[in-house]
Write a protein that holds these residues in place. Structure first.
Motif, PDB file in Angstrom:
ATOM      1  N   GLY A  42       0.793  -1.232   0.000  1.00 57.07           N
ATOM      2  CA  GLY A  42       0.000   0.000   0.000  1.00 57.07           C
ATOM      3  C   GLY A  42       0.822   1.278   0.000  1.00 57.07           C
ATOM      4  O   GLY A  42       0.269   2.364  -0.119  1.00 57.07           O
ATOM      5  N   ASP A  43       2.151   1.171   0.159  1.00 59.53           N
ATOM      6  CA  ASP A  43       3.036   2.342   0.147  1.00 59.53           C
ATOM      7  C   ASP A  43       3.735   2.423  -1.203  1.00 59.53           C
ATOM      8  O   ASP A  43       4.111   1.409  -1.779  1.00 59.53           O
ATOM      9  CB  ASP A  43       4.100   2.229   1.245  1.00 59.53           C
ATOM     10  CG  ASP A  43       3.499   2.182   2.632  1.00 59.53           C
ATOM     11  OD1 ASP A  43       2.584   2.971   2.912  1.00 59.53           O
ATOM     12  OD2 ASP A  43       3.946   1.339   3.433  1.00 59.53           O
TER      13      ASP A  43
ATOM     14  N   ASN B  80      21.025   0.539 -11.409  1.00 58.54           N
ATOM     15  CA  ASN B  80      19.597   0.732 -11.189  1.00 58.54           C
ATOM     16  C   ASN B  80      19.258   0.301  -9.770  1.00 58.54           C
ATOM     17  O   ASN B  80      19.888  -0.594  -9.214  1.00 58.54           O
ATOM     18  CB  ASN B  80      18.787  -0.071 -12.213  1.00 58.54           C
ATOM     19  CG  ASN B  80      18.998   0.431 -13.617  1.00 58.54           C
ATOM     20  OD1 ASN B  80      19.324   1.585 -13.844  1.00 58.54           O
ATOM     21  ND2 ASN B  80      18.819  -0.447 -14.585  1.00 58.54           N
ATOM     22  N   ARG B  81      18.230   0.952  -9.184  1.00 54.61           N
ATOM     23  CA  ARG B  81      17.916   0.717  -7.776  1.00 54.61           C
ATOM     24  C   ARG B  81      16.414   0.684  -7.541  1.00 54.61           C
ATOM     25  O   ARG B  81      15.649   1.299  -8.276  1.00 54.61           O
ATOM     26  CB  ARG B  81      18.530   1.812  -6.911  1.00 54.61           C
ATOM     27  CG  ARG B  81      20.033   1.847  -6.954  1.00 54.61           C
ATOM     28  CD  ARG B  81      20.577   2.976  -6.089  1.00 54.61           C
ATOM     29  NE  ARG B  81      22.007   2.865  -5.970  1.00 54.61           N
ATOM     30  CZ  ARG B  81      22.867   3.395  -6.832  1.00 54.61           C
ATOM     31  NH1 ARG B  81      22.447   4.086  -7.861  1.00 54.61           N
ATOM     32  NH2 ARG B  81      24.169   3.250  -6.670  1.00 54.61           N
ATOM     33  N   ILE B  82      16.029  -0.014  -6.457  1.00 56.69           N
ATOM     34  CA  ILE B  82      14.663   0.051  -5.943  1.00 56.69           C
ATOM     35  C   ILE B  82      14.766   0.430  -4.468  1.00 56.69           C
ATOM     36  O   ILE B  82      15.552  -0.158  -3.715  1.00 56.69           O
ATOM     37  CB  ILE B  82      13.904  -1.283  -6.091  1.00 56.69           C
ATOM     38  CG1 ILE B  82      13.729  -1.631  -7.565  1.00 56.69           C
ATOM     39  CG2 ILE B  82      12.535  -1.198  -5.404  1.00 56.69           C
ATOM     40  CD1 ILE B  82      13.077  -2.980  -7.806  1.00 56.69           C
ATOM     41  N   TYR B  83      13.983   1.432  -4.082  1.00 55.31           N
ATOM     42  CA  TYR B  83      13.883   1.863  -2.691  1.00 55.31           C
ATOM     43  C   TYR B  83      12.484   1.519  -2.187  1.00 55.31           C
ATOM     44  O   TYR B  83      11.490   1.852  -2.819  1.00 55.31           O
ATOM     45  CB  TYR B  83      14.084   3.381  -2.560  1.00 55.31           C
ATOM     46  CG  TYR B  83      15.462   3.854  -2.930  1.00 55.31           C
ATOM     47  CD1 TYR B  83      16.458   3.958  -1.970  1.00 55.31           C
ATOM     48  CD2 TYR B  83      15.763   4.222  -4.231  1.00 55.31           C
ATOM     49  CE1 TYR B  83      17.727   4.407  -2.307  1.00 55.31           C
ATOM     50  CE2 TYR B  83      17.036   4.675  -4.579  1.00 55.31           C
ATOM     51  CZ  TYR B  83      18.002   4.761  -3.609  1.00 55.31           C
ATOM     52  OH  TYR B  83      19.247   5.211  -3.946  1.00 55.31           O
ATOM     53  N   ARG B  84      12.411   0.857  -1.033  1.00 54.44           N
ATOM     54  CA  ARG B  84      11.134   0.495  -0.425  1.00 54.44           C
ATOM     55  C   ARG B  84      10.721   1.555   0.587  1.00 54.44           C
ATOM     56  O   ARG B  84      11.508   1.964   1.436  1.00 54.44           O
ATOM     57  CB  ARG B  84      11.256  -0.865   0.290  1.00 54.44           C
ATOM     58  CG  ARG B  84       9.955  -1.330   0.939  1.00 54.44           C
ATOM     59  CD  ARG B  84      10.154  -2.642   1.671  1.00 54.44           C
ATOM     60  NE  ARG B  84      11.143  -2.552   2.724  1.00 54.44           N
ATOM     61  CZ  ARG B  84      10.893  -2.133   3.968  1.00 54.44           C
ATOM     62  NH1 ARG B  84       9.681  -1.765   4.320  1.00 54.44           N
ATOM     63  NH2 ARG B  84      11.866  -2.084   4.858  1.00 54.44           N
ATOM     64  N   ASN B  85       9.479   1.999   0.479  1.00 57.18           N
ATOM     65  CA  ASN B  85       8.891   2.888   1.475  1.00 57.18           C
ATOM     66  C   ASN B  85       8.524   2.011   2.666  1.00 57.18           C
ATOM     67  O   ASN B  85       7.720   1.086   2.539  1.00 57.18           O
ATOM     68  CB  ASN B  85       7.661   3.575   0.883  1.00 57.18           C
ATOM     69  CG  ASN B  85       7.022   4.562   1.825  1.00 57.18           C
ATOM     70  OD1 ASN B  85       7.145   4.463   3.031  1.00 57.18           O
ATOM     71  ND2 ASN B  85       6.306   5.512   1.257  1.00 57.18           N
ATOM     72  N   ASP B  86       9.088   2.299   3.834  1.00 56.57           N
ATOM     73  CA  ASP B  86       8.873   1.442   5.005  1.00 56.57           C
ATOM     74  C   ASP B  86       7.569   1.732   5.745  1.00 56.57           C
ATOM     75  O   ASP B  86       7.319   1.172   6.803  1.00 56.57           O
ATOM     76  CB  ASP B  86      10.059   1.529   5.960  1.00 56.57           C
ATOM     77  CG  ASP B  86      10.173   2.876   6.660  1.00 56.57           C
ATOM     78  OD1 ASP B  86       9.354   3.790   6.416  1.00 56.57           O
ATOM     79  OD2 ASP B  86      11.116   3.017   7.475  1.00 56.57           O
TER      80      ASP B  86
END
Length: 107
Positions: free
Chosen positions: A47-48, A60-66
């Motif tokens: 849901g974030d 390349n990167r992926i950042y997770r919203n915690d």
């Protein structure tokens, strides 16, 4: 709506709209790669909105919203792909978010 800005040679930033159309920096990356393709998407279905960052002169990167609007680096590509764009969708219709990445030809 908030803004996610990808920069060339500078840190990427998220500008949060305070509701009065004033935008304040709420997050800044630690990397200064040339981000040509950057977008929000919910890769972990929590849901974030998470960040997908495609770099021309970097990994390349992926950042997770915690969930507290902290963006945690969760994935780096293994090499520099000279990526110039990205798009998100459920390509294989399995309920998970997939990504399409456009790359420039390597010399």
């Amino acid at each position: 709506m908030d803004q996610l800005i990808g920069n060339a040679g500078q840190k990427n930033r998220i500008y949060r709209n305070d509701g009065s159309n004033n935008f304040n920096i709420s997050w800044s990356s630690s990397e200064t790669d040339d981000s040509y393709g950057i977008c929000f998407g919910d890769y972990d279905n929590d849901g974030d909105l998470d960040q997908f960052v495609k770099n021309y002169n970097g990994k390349n990167r992926i950042y997770r919203n915690d969930g507290s609007n902290n963006n945690v680096l969760v994935w780096n590509s293994s090499e520099t792909d000279r990526s110039v764009g990205t798009s998100l969708g459920d390509y294989d219709n399995d309920g998970d978010l997939d990504q399409l990445v456009g790359n420039d030809a390597k010399e």
